[in-house]
Design a protein around this motif. Structure first.
Motif, PDB file in Angstrom:
ATOM      1  N   ILE A   1      47.754  -7.089  13.419  1.00 12.64           N
ATOM      2  CA  ILE A   1      49.139  -6.834  13.008  1.00 12.64           C
ATOM      3  C   ILE A   1      49.416  -7.196  11.556  1.00 12.64           C
ATOM      4  O   ILE A   1      50.505  -6.916  11.050  1.00 12.64           O
ATOM      5  CB  ILE A   1      50.138  -7.591  13.911  1.00 12.64           C
ATOM      6  CG1 ILE A   1      49.945  -9.101  13.791  1.00 12.64           C
ATOM      7  CG2 ILE A   1      50.013  -7.136  15.363  1.00 12.64           C
ATOM      8  CD1 ILE A   1      50.990  -9.915  14.543  1.00 12.64           C
ATOM      9  N   VAL A   2      48.448  -7.792  10.866  1.00 10.12           N
ATOM     10  CA  VAL A   2      48.671  -8.194   9.480  1.00 10.12           C
ATOM     11  C   VAL A   2      48.971  -6.966   8.620  1.00 10.12           C
ATOM     12  O   VAL A   2      48.363  -5.907   8.771  1.00 10.12           O
ATOM     13  CB  VAL A   2      47.445  -8.961   8.935  1.00 10.12           C
ATOM     14  CG1 VAL A   2      46.195  -8.089   8.907  1.00 10.12           C
ATOM     15  CG2 VAL A   2      47.732  -9.536   7.549  1.00 10.12           C
ATOM     16  N   GLU A   3      49.945  -7.106   7.727  1.00  7.06           N
ATOM     17  CA  GLU A   3      50.347  -6.002   6.850  1.00  7.06           C
ATOM     18  C   GLU A   3      49.365  -5.900   5.686  1.00  7.06           C
ATOM     19  O   GLU A   3      49.067  -6.883   5.021  1.00  7.06           O
ATOM     20  CB  GLU A   3      51.759  -6.248   6.319  1.00  7.06           C
ATOM     21  CG  GLU A   3      52.332  -5.090   5.529  1.00  7.06           C
ATOM     22  CD  GLU A   3      53.770  -5.341   5.090  1.00  7.06           C
ATOM     23  OE1 GLU A   3      54.545  -4.376   5.019  1.00  7.06           O
ATOM     24  OE2 GLU A   3      54.109  -6.521   4.832  1.00  7.06           O
ATOM     25  N   LEU A   4      48.858  -4.675   5.443  1.00 10.23           N
ATOM     26  CA  LEU A   4      47.850  -4.487   4.401  1.00 10.23           C
ATOM     27  C   LEU A   4      48.139  -3.257   3.541  1.00 10.23           C
ATOM     28  O   LEU A   4      47.225  -2.533   3.146  1.00 10.23           O
ATOM     29  CB  LEU A   4      46.458  -4.386   5.036  1.00 10.23           C
ATOM     30  CG  LEU A   4      45.841  -5.736   5.417  1.00 10.23           C
ATOM     31  CD1 LEU A   4      44.685  -5.565   6.377  1.00 10.23           C
ATOM     32  CD2 LEU A   4      45.397  -6.486   4.168  1.00 10.23           C
ATOM     33  N   GLY A   5      49.404  -3.046   3.259  1.00 10.96           N
ATOM     34  CA  GLY A   5      49.798  -1.917   2.429  1.00 10.96           C
ATOM     35  C   GLY A   5      51.029  -1.249   3.004  1.00 10.96           C
ATOM     36  O   GLY A   5      51.552  -1.657   4.045  1.00 10.96           O
ATOM     37  N   ASN A   6      51.496  -0.221   2.328  1.00  9.25           N
ATOM     38  CA  ASN A   6      52.692   0.489   2.767  1.00  9.25           C
ATOM     39  C   ASN A   6      52.445   1.198   4.097  1.00  9.25           C
ATOM     40  O   ASN A   6      51.748   2.205   4.159  1.00  9.25           O
ATOM     41  CB  ASN A   6      53.107   1.512   1.707  1.00  9.25           C
ATOM     42  CG  ASN A   6      54.374   2.245   2.082  1.00  9.25           C
ATOM     43  OD1 ASN A   6      55.285   1.673   2.691  1.00  9.25           O
ATOM     44  ND2 ASN A   6      54.450   3.524   1.744  1.00  9.25           N
TER      45      ASN A   6
ATOM     46  N   GLU B   1      33.188  -6.398   1.545  1.00 10.15           N
ATOM     47  CA  GLU B   1      34.374  -5.596   1.879  1.00 10.15           C
ATOM     48  C   GLU B   1      35.402  -6.423   2.645  1.00 10.15           C
ATOM     49  O   GLU B   1      36.605  -6.328   2.392  1.00 10.15           O
ATOM     50  CB  GLU B   1      33.957  -4.374   2.695  1.00 10.15           C
ATOM     51  CG  GLU B   1      33.179  -3.339   1.889  1.00 10.15           C
ATOM     52  CD  GLU B   1      32.504  -2.300   2.768  1.00 10.15           C
ATOM     53  OE1 GLU B   1      32.142  -1.229   2.236  1.00 10.15           O
ATOM     54  OE2 GLU B   1      32.310  -2.557   3.974  1.00 10.15           O
ATOM     55  N   ALA B   2      34.925  -7.230   3.586  1.00 15.17           N
ATOM     56  CA  ALA B   2      35.832  -8.076   4.363  1.00 15.17           C
ATOM     57  C   ALA B   2      36.550  -9.068   3.456  1.00 15.17           C
ATOM     58  O   ALA B   2      37.761  -9.280   3.575  1.00 15.17           O
ATOM     59  CB  ALA B   2      35.053  -8.812   5.448  1.00 15.17           C
ATOM     60  N   ALA B   3      35.810  -9.677   2.536  1.00 19.02           N
ATOM     61  CA  ALA B   3      36.412 -10.643   1.613  1.00 19.02           C
ATOM     62  C   ALA B   3      37.432  -9.972   0.701  1.00 19.02           C
ATOM     63  O   ALA B   3      38.495 -10.538   0.416  1.00 19.02           O
ATOM     64  CB  ALA B   3      35.321 -11.316   0.782  1.00 19.02           C
ATOM     65  N   LEU B   4      37.141  -8.758   0.252  1.00 22.78           N
ATOM     66  CA  LEU B   4      38.079  -8.032  -0.609  1.00 22.78           C
ATOM     67  C   LEU B   4      39.343  -7.667   0.160  1.00 22.78           C
ATOM     68  O   LEU B   4      40.458  -7.781  -0.363  1.00 22.78           O
ATOM     69  CB  LEU B   4      37.413  -6.768  -1.155  1.00 22.78           C
ATOM     70  CG  LEU B   4      38.210  -5.986  -2.211  1.00 22.78           C
ATOM     71  CD1 LEU B   4      38.447  -6.844  -3.453  1.00 22.78           C
ATOM     72  CD2 LEU B   4      37.474  -4.699  -2.585  1.00 22.78           C
ATOM     73  N   LEU B   5      39.178  -7.249   1.403  1.00 21.87           N
ATOM     74  CA  LEU B   5      40.332  -6.895   2.238  1.00 21.87           C
ATOM     75  C   LEU B   5      41.225  -8.112   2.462  1.00 21.87           C
ATOM     76  O   LEU B   5      42.453  -8.042   2.309  1.00 21.87           O
ATOM     77  CB  LEU B   5      39.843  -6.346   3.578  1.00 21.87           C
ATOM     78  CG  LEU B   5      40.878  -5.662   4.483  1.00 21.87           C
ATOM     79  CD1 LEU B   5      41.437  -4.417   3.813  1.00 21.87           C
ATOM     80  CD2 LEU B   5      40.246  -5.304   5.820  1.00 21.87           C
ATOM     81  N   VAL B   6      40.618  -9.225   2.792  1.00 20.67           N
ATOM     82  CA  VAL B   6      41.371 -10.454   3.068  1.00 20.67           C
ATOM     83  C   VAL B   6      42.043 -10.988   1.806  1.00 20.67           C
ATOM     84  O   VAL B   6      43.096 -11.634   1.883  1.00 20.67           O
ATOM     85  CB  VAL B   6      40.440 -11.509   3.698  1.00 20.67           C
ATOM     86  CG1 VAL B   6      41.115 -12.874   3.753  1.00 20.67           C
ATOM     87  CG2 VAL B   6      40.025 -11.073   5.102  1.00 20.67           C
ATOM     88  N   SER B   7      41.477 -10.695   0.649  1.00 19.81           N
ATOM     89  CA  SER B   7      42.084 -11.162  -0.603  1.00 19.81           C
ATOM     90  C   SER B   7      43.471 -10.568  -0.819  1.00 19.81           C
ATOM     91  O   SER B   7      44.263 -11.090  -1.603  1.00 19.81           O
ATOM     92  CB  SER B   7      41.183 -10.820  -1.799  1.00 19.81           C
ATOM     93  OG  SER B   7      41.198  -9.426  -2.076  1.00 19.81           O
ATOM     94  N   ALA B   8      43.782  -9.485  -0.100  1.00 21.54           N
ATOM     95  CA  ALA B   8      45.097  -8.841  -0.222  1.00 21.54           C
ATOM     96  C   ALA B   8      46.126  -9.427   0.739  1.00 21.54           C
ATOM     97  O   ALA B   8      47.313  -9.094   0.650  1.00 21.54           O
ATOM     98  CB  ALA B   8      44.967  -7.338   0.032  1.00 21.54           C
ATOM     99  N   PHE B   9      45.724 -10.292   1.661  1.00 21.27           N
ATOM    100  CA  PHE B   9      46.641 -10.820   2.676  1.00 21.27           C
ATOM    101  C   PHE B   9      47.912 -11.457   2.102  1.00 21.27           C
ATOM    102  O   PHE B   9      49.002 -11.210   2.623  1.00 21.27           O
ATOM    103  CB  PHE B   9      45.920 -11.846   3.562  1.00 21.27           C
ATOM    104  CG  PHE B   9      45.088 -11.245   4.663  1.00 21.27           C
ATOM    105  CD1 PHE B   9      44.730  -9.906   4.645  1.00 21.27           C
ATOM    106  CD2 PHE B   9      44.646 -12.019   5.724  1.00 21.27           C
ATOM    107  CE1 PHE B   9      43.953  -9.347   5.657  1.00 21.27           C
ATOM    108  CE2 PHE B   9      43.879 -11.480   6.746  1.00 21.27           C
ATOM    109  CZ  PHE B   9      43.534 -10.142   6.711  1.00 21.27           C
ATOM    110  N   PRO B  10      47.813 -12.271   1.040  1.00 20.04           N
ATOM    111  CA  PRO B  10      49.030 -12.951   0.572  1.00 20.04           C
ATOM    112  C   PRO B  10      50.131 -12.007   0.096  1.00 20.04           C
ATOM    113  O   PRO B  10      51.311 -12.313   0.237  1.00 20.04           O
ATOM    114  CB  PRO B  10      48.514 -13.817  -0.589  1.00 20.04           C
ATOM    115  CG  PRO B  10      47.063 -14.002  -0.310  1.00 20.04           C
ATOM    116  CD  PRO B  10      46.622 -12.719   0.313  1.00 20.04           C
ATOM    117  N   ASN B  11      49.751 -10.860  -0.473  1.00 20.17           N
ATOM    118  CA  ASN B  11      50.755  -9.925  -0.994  1.00 20.17           C
ATOM    119  C   ASN B  11      50.185  -8.506  -0.969  1.00 20.17           C
ATOM    120  O   ASN B  11      49.659  -8.022  -1.974  1.00 20.17           O
ATOM    121  CB  ASN B  11      51.164 -10.312  -2.413  1.00 20.17           C
ATOM    122  CG  ASN B  11      52.398  -9.559  -2.882  1.00 20.17           C
ATOM    123  OD1 ASN B  11      52.671  -8.444  -2.437  1.00 20.17           O
ATOM    124  ND2 ASN B  11      53.152 -10.159  -3.786  1.00 20.17           N
TER     125      ASN B  11
END
Length: 235
Positions: free
Chosen positions: A162-167, A191-201
């Motif tokens: 359910i985490v938001e990862l874009g519009n 890839e997983a690390a790059l994806l998770v790096s976007a979690f805060p915003n």
């Protein structure tokens, strides 16, 4: 007149007591249901839908629920490494991090949070996104519920779905398909690390067009993954 007032307050008290009982019973019931059933939507998803509908954005909604067995272990480890390294061991709250954040916030204007993955999951599933004391109090309650009723595997599974990862993009499966053109089970460590790096915003950080900061964050997360992966064992 006195009897009328007394009767009103008695009825009001009975109503409040009934409302509290209904709230507790219904919240426990829905938590039990979500222990086994995929979460169909969240308050944030509803808010974003109305923002898109009545704003100047196209209505976009992408969410594909997958079990934790259908996710790469890399993305599970990356999320824990980046967001809450004590997640497998704590009971929903990291008191040391909370105390550290409180000390920081007394001295700095920029507020630091100390929410665990369990707290974030409770907030995302049951509550609204804006900060206030009522929401924080309910967040504590729902965190206690999911830590009591769900397993750690279920908490991280729901969190990553359910985490938001874009519009209009929710969950690692939809995000993996959008940004990497592959299912979440095939995500590499990088890839997983790059994806998770976007979690805060997720509106500022785009895994499809990573910034220099995201690449630095990715490298840090990968280093933490190497440190904690051998020790991860859910209780």
């Amino acid at each position: 007149m006195k009897k009328s007032k007394g009767g009103f307050f008695k009825r009001l008290l009975r109503f409040i007591i009934k409302a509290i009982i209904v709230f507790f019973l219904s919240s426990i019931l829905i938590t039990v249901i979500f222990r086994f059933v995929p979460v169909p939507g969240t308050p944030l998803m509803v808010i974003r839908f109305f923002e898109q509908t009545f704003g100047d954005k196209d209505v976009v909604f992408s969410k594909d629920w997958v079990s934790i067995d259908e996710m790469s272990k890399n993305v599970v480890v990356a999320a824990i490494a980046a967001e809450d390294q004590k997640f497998p061991d704590h009971w929903g709250f990291d008191l040391a991090s909370i105390e550290k954040a409180m000390q920081h916030n007394k001295k700095k204007k920029r507020v630091h949070g100390a929410s665990t993955i369990s707290q974030q999951t409770a907030k995302n599933v049951f509550l609204w996104p804006h900060r206030d004391w009522i929401r924080k109090g309910l967040e504590v309650y729902f965190t206690f519920l999911i830590e009591t009723i769900w397993s750690k595997e279920r908490i991280i599974e729901v969190y990553l779905n359910i985490v938001e990862l874009g519009n209009g993009v929710y969950g690692v499966e939809a995000a993996s398909q959008k940004y990497f053109k592959k299912p979440a089970i095939k995500l590499t460590k990088a890839e997983a690390a790059l994806l998770v790096s976007a979690f805060p915003n997720p509106f500022k950080f785009n895994p499809g067009k990573p910034s220099g900061y995201m690449f630095k964050r990715q490298q840090w997360i990968m280093g933490q993954m190497n440190n904690i992966e051998p020790t991860i064992e859910f209780k």
